[in-house]
Design an enzyme around this catalytic site. Structure first.
Site, PDB file in Angstrom:
ATOM      1  CD  GLU A   1      -3.089  -0.936   2.209  1.00 51.65           C
ATOM      2  OE1 GLU A   1      -2.831  -0.288   3.238  1.00 51.65           O
ATOM      3  OE2 GLU A   1      -4.191  -1.466   2.002  1.00 51.65           O
TER       4      GLU A   1
ATOM      5  CD  GLU B   1      -4.418  -5.866   2.867  1.00 49.58           C
ATOM      6  OE1 GLU B   1      -5.192  -5.050   3.416  1.00 49.58           O
ATOM      7  OE2 GLU B   1      -3.197  -5.875   3.065  1.00 49.58           O
TER       8      GLU B   1
END
Ligand SMILES: *[C@@H]1O[C@H](CO)[C@@H](O)[C@H](O)[C@H]1NC(C)=O
Ligand SMILES: *[C@@H]1O[C@H](CO)[C@@H](O)[C@H](O)[C@H]1NC(C)=O
Ligand SMILES: *[C@@H]1O[C@H](CO)[C@@H](O)[C@H](O)[C@H]1NC(C)=O
Ligand SMILES: *[C@@H]1O[C@H](CO)[C@@H](O)[C@H](O)[C@H]1NC(C)=O
Ligand SMILES: *[C@@H]1O[C@H](CO)[C@@H](O)[C@H](O)[C@H]1NC(C)=O
Ligand SMILES: *[C@@H]1O[C@H](CO)[C@@H](O)[C@H](O)[C@H]1NC(C)=O
Ligand SMILES: *[C@@H]1O[C@H](CO)[C@@H](O)[C@H](O)[C@H]1NC(C)=O
Length: 651
Positions: free
Chosen positions: A181, A261
């Site tokens: 991320e 995710e």
């Protein structure tokens, strides 16, 4: 041109198909899918962190994941778990990553490896080693030369170990994630990502699929994605799946759709309600994702436990509790839940579920109440806990002391008599993270980062002012990753800056393991003062596993009725922090592998504030059910704004 090209491409594909290596994994951009051994392939994966599950249970959890119909598991590699000191590497026992990969392969599961260097993961400092902060000005996750040098050395150890486990080399690893991320970080340093890409290629070769994961929006993909790394996204159930994948398409116009995710639950913080996400919501969105042929990883499939000191924290400073249950399909203790069966049912609509028995939920045992005895206060035990004091005019941080976890004692003397209550304060909010203050052994109160910056104290001039500082876990997300611990700025007493510190690094885990706390109890029985139950104090006791009952020891949970906040060890194993006074977690998971039946199990409790021992039963209790969702005394219905933002970003 186009007409000519198409048949040629088809021909090439045919030729390739006729000559496919036995084991291969890659991306077919024309068909928008992965291709494994020459055939289109879609994966359904689940996250498990080997660092949060005892080695003893790795096989059990992996088999339960396999039986849910998963093709793959996804795991993070926490750098700080494997390189505790610069240049010292640890891959033994529960840190044996290669053994974990072997077990996954033996179970018939592929592996998606998230190699870091940064992982977030609600793990201390997002997996980055605290010793990186020895260079105070280091810019983590950027092209800072000292940072890159450390990353290069670490990856030079980790990645060569991983190479034989790549799918094309006969192992289970189909894909390797680079960074994590990165689009949510402030730095936006493409040179850093390019450096990682080159480093990973150098060690792993040209064939393996390297990828990135970011929030499902063009905003996050802007700094997170890089040419040469396949861009995937993450998002929560209940949102707009079409919109989320459109965001991925803005970076990857062709290729497989991937949610790396897909949240099955959510994380917790001390002092906030336990997070719960209904199974139906997850099942519904999972169905939508699978219906569109997309690849998915369920984060978490089993959350597990932040043993010892491994939990991270978010900002404004909110540490995560010991349990990382996550409301996942397998509970913290690996129990099969309704959610497990609901998701398995959805998966079963898209592929054949494996035949055979699902390993049952392991039995739990209520061993009952155990009486503890006061062994001595931290100050009484000081000689056995610390190699000695470091003297310094102003306070030093944990990193400056080369102690990265746990507790440090800061001592100075009162420069003048404080007959009236006198304010002891941390004007720059520099207590990281919680400090237990006493004067000549008399408790004065608690200072806490962001929450309690001033207390009144009293005492005579020259009295010892003792401040035990707890590192409650480093920030794992966002720009405040460089989270220094200890007294990171000066304390003042009234108007005066306190000086002349004796700072004691404390090796409490060592002292517990070498039986020093036990000896303390048997040698130096100090007069039992009433107040000594309200300063940081060790308590010991034993748990004997009853005879005549088959299959003991079994898993259990430990409850702390009347206790306030502290840390517990069983047979030297650090189970983690307890904090029933704040919640929502009340009980700690005790996996059976830390218990023995052959002799009494040694229990050590470090209570930092107030034990029940002077007024009530001096007991802890082993029960057969967890309680991680207590109603909070100071209940806030809504999580703080930040947590909601984090959550919204994924919707
Ligand atoms: C992994 O499992 C496959 C069978 O699924 C086997 O062919 C391969 O040799 C195994 N690799 C290792 C490293 O054990
Ligand atoms: C979901 O997003 C797509 C693409 O942005 C949009 O066309 C559609 O209307 C959205 N659906 C809902 C229910 O909001
Ligand atoms: C500290 O003592 C002063 C004077 O007695 C009092 O006004 C103040 O409320 C006290 N502050 C705290 C935090 O206890
Ligand atoms: C404490 O104050 C002194 C004097 O103002 C200053 O030099 C020093 O940097 C401060 N130390 C910390 C840790 O803030
Ligand atoms: C408990 O501590 C005692 C004394 O140090 C030691 O002899 C014994 O082996 C320990 N028991 C376990 C199960 O580790
Ligand atoms: C906590 O969870 C248990 C088990 O799911 C449930 O019975 C109980 O009502 C919950 N308690 C609170 C306060 O949410
Ligand atoms: C609850 O909040 C009050 C007021 O803010 C505070 O005094 C008290 O210590 C808090 N209790 C707990 C258990 O955090």
């Amino acid at each position: 041109m186009l007409r000519l090209l198409l048949p040629l491409a088809a021909l090439a594909a045919l030729l390739r198909a006729a000559n496919v290596p036995e084991r291969s994994f890659g991306i077919d951009y024309d068909s928008n899918c992965f291709v494994k051994d020459g055939k289109p392939f879609r994966y359904i994966s689940g996250s498990i962190h080997y660092s949060r599950v005892p080695l003893y249970y790795w096989k059990d959890r992996l088999l339960k994941m396999k039986m849910a119909g998963l093709d793959a598991i996804q795991t993070y590699v926490p750098w700080n778990y494997h390189e505790p000191q610069m240049g010292t590497y640890d891959f033994f026992g529960g840190k044996d990553l290669e053994y974990f990969l072997q077990l996954a392969n033996d179970t018939g599961l592929l592996v998606i490896l998230r190699a870091g260097p940064y992982i977030c993961a609600e793990w201390d400092m997002g997996g980055l080693p605290a010793w990186l902060l020895e260079k105070k000005s280091i810019v983590l996750r950027s092209s800072d030369s000292d940072y890159l040098e450390a990353v290069e050395r670490w990856m030079g150890v980790l990645l060569p170990k991983m190479r034989p486990y790549l799918y094309q080399n006969g192992g289970p690893i189909i894909m390797v994630q680079v960074e994590n991320e990165y689009g949510s970080y402030f730095a936006c340093d493409y040179n850093y990502l390019r450096f990682l890409l080159k480093l990973f290629r150098q060690h792993l070769g040209d064939e393996v699929v390297l990828f990135t994961t970011d929030g499902a929006s063009q905003f996050h993909l802007k700094c997170g994605a890089l040419q040469g790394l396949y861009a995937t996204v993450d998002f929560a159930p209940g949102g707009n799946v079409t919109a989320a994948f459109l965001a991925q398409r803005s970076s990857e116009p062709k290729g497989p759709l991937v949610n790396s995710e897909f949240y099955t639950g959510w994380l917790d913080h001390w002092g906030h309600r336990h997070s719960v996400v209904p199974a139906e919501t997850i099942a519904k969105t999972l169905n939508e994702i699978l219906a569109r042929g997309a690849n998915v990883n369920l984060y978490m499939f089993i959350g597990g436990t932040n043993f010892a000191y491994w939990n991270g924290a978010n900002m404004p400073y909110m540490p995560q509790p010991t349990s990382y249950d996550y409301d996942a399909p397998l509970s913290e203790a690996g129990d099969l839940t309704e959610k497990y069966f609901a998701l398995r049912k959805v998966i079963g609509m898209y592929k054949q579920l494996p035949e055979g028995l699902i390993p049952p939920t392991t039995p739990k045992f209520a061993y009952g109440k155990i009486r503890l005895q006061k062994a001595g206060t931290v100050l009484e035990a000081l000689d056995g806990l610390s190699p000695g004091a470091v003297r310094s005019t102003y306070p030093l941080t944990f990193v400056e002391l080369k102690q990265y976890f746990g507790y440090v004692l800061y001592r100075t003397t009162l420069p003048k008599s404080c007959v009236e209550p006198t304010p002891l304060s941390s004007p720059f909010n520099g207590v990281h993270d919680r400090a237990y203050v006493s004067v000549d052994g008399i408790p004065q109160g608690v200072l806490e980062r962001d929450k309690s910056l001033m207390i009144n104290i009293t005492g005579q001039a020259g009295a010892n002012l003792d401040i035990l500082v707890e590192n409650m876990g480093r920030v794992n997300f966002g720009r405040y990753n460089n989270d220094f611990k200890g007294l990171v700025s000066n304390l003042t007493l009234a108007e005066d800056v306190l000086v002349g510190w004796e700072i004691y690094p404390l090796d409490i885990d060592g002292a517990v393991n070498y039986g020093i706390i036990y000896l303390l109890h048997h040698s130096k029985r100090s007069a039992v003062k009433e107040l000594s139950y309200e300063v940081p104090t060790f308590y010991t006791g034993t748990l004997s596993i009853p005879g005549g009952i088959p299959d003991l020891p079994q898993d259990t949970y430990v409850n702390f009725p009347g206790w306030t906040k502290g840390q517990i060890w069983i047979n030297g194993f650090n189970l983690g922090r307890y904090w029933p006074a704040r919640g929502p977690q009340l009980t700690l998971y005790v996996p059976r592998n830390v218990l023995v039946a052959s002799e009494p199990n040694n229990i050590t409790v470090l209570e930092l504030e107030r034990s029940p021992c002077s007024t009530q039963a001096c007991e802890i209790e082993f029960v057969d059910k967890p309680n991680i969702n207590a109603t909070l005394q100071n209940e806030t219905d809504k999580p703080p704004l930040f947590v909601r933002d984090l959550w919204m970003k994924h919707l």
